[in-house]
Design a protein around this motif. Structure first.
Motif, PDB file in Angstrom:
ATOM      1  N   SER A 119     -37.610  -7.915 -16.188  1.00  0.00           N
ATOM      2  CA  SER A 119     -37.559  -6.488 -16.140  1.00  0.00           C
ATOM      3  C   SER A 119     -36.077  -5.893 -16.184  1.00  0.00           C
ATOM      4  O   SER A 119     -35.027  -6.386 -15.763  1.00  0.00           O
ATOM      5  CB  SER A 119     -38.048  -5.867 -14.733  1.00  0.00           C
ATOM      6  N   PRO A 120     -35.869  -4.910 -16.968  1.00  0.00           N
ATOM      7  CA  PRO A 120     -34.588  -4.159 -17.010  1.00  0.00           C
ATOM      8  C   PRO A 120     -33.978  -3.875 -15.681  1.00  0.00           C
ATOM      9  O   PRO A 120     -32.964  -3.548 -15.461  1.00  0.00           O
ATOM     10  CB  PRO A 120     -34.746  -3.062 -17.984  1.00  0.00           C
ATOM     11  N   ASN A 121     -35.091  -3.443 -14.678  1.00  0.00           N
ATOM     12  CA  ASN A 121     -34.613  -2.729 -13.456  1.00  0.00           C
ATOM     13  C   ASN A 121     -35.246  -3.972 -12.428  1.00  0.00           C
ATOM     14  O   ASN A 121     -36.402  -3.426 -11.792  1.00  0.00           O
ATOM     15  CB  ASN A 121     -35.195  -1.551 -13.215  1.00  0.00           C
ATOM     16  N   PRO A 122     -34.850  -5.053 -12.089  1.00  0.00           N
ATOM     17  CA  PRO A 122     -35.374  -5.853 -11.279  1.00  0.00           C
ATOM     18  C   PRO A 122     -35.422  -5.534 -10.060  1.00  0.00           C
ATOM     19  O   PRO A 122     -34.439  -4.630  -9.453  1.00  0.00           O
ATOM     20  CB  PRO A 122     -34.424  -7.337 -11.259  1.00  0.00           C
ATOM     21  N   ALA A 123     -36.417  -6.013  -9.147  1.00  0.00           N
ATOM     22  CA  ALA A 123     -36.467  -5.604  -7.824  1.00  0.00           C
ATOM     23  C   ALA A 123     -37.328  -6.694  -7.047  1.00  0.00           C
ATOM     24  O   ALA A 123     -38.111  -7.549  -7.389  1.00  0.00           O
ATOM     25  CB  ALA A 123     -37.163  -4.341  -7.653  1.00  0.00           C
TER      26      ALA A 123
END
Length: 66
Positions: A4-8
């Motif tokens: 993902s471009p915005n990992p969480a």
């Protein structure tokens, strides 16, 4: 696997809040039927904006080891 471009990192899946915690709070008398329906409506409106996880890990252990 795509990253993902915005990992969480999260400790639960998104459906857990609505189907487990909201239901439990309703059954325990902390939410009215109307409040439960509002929360469900909000979840249904927003769930498509919450990305699916790239990876889900289900740890398993005996209760006395927790």
């Amino acid at each position: 696997m795509t990253i993902s471009p915005n990992p969480a990192v999260t400790d639960r899946i998104k459906e857990e809040d609505i189907y487990i915690f909201t239901e439990k709070n309703y059954r325990d008398g902390f939410l009215t039927k109307s409040e439960k329906m509002i929360i469900k409506h909000q979840f249904d409106a927003m769930k498509h904006r919450i990305p699916e996880p790239d990876l889900v890990i289900y740890p398993h252990t005996e209760v006395d080891e927790l």
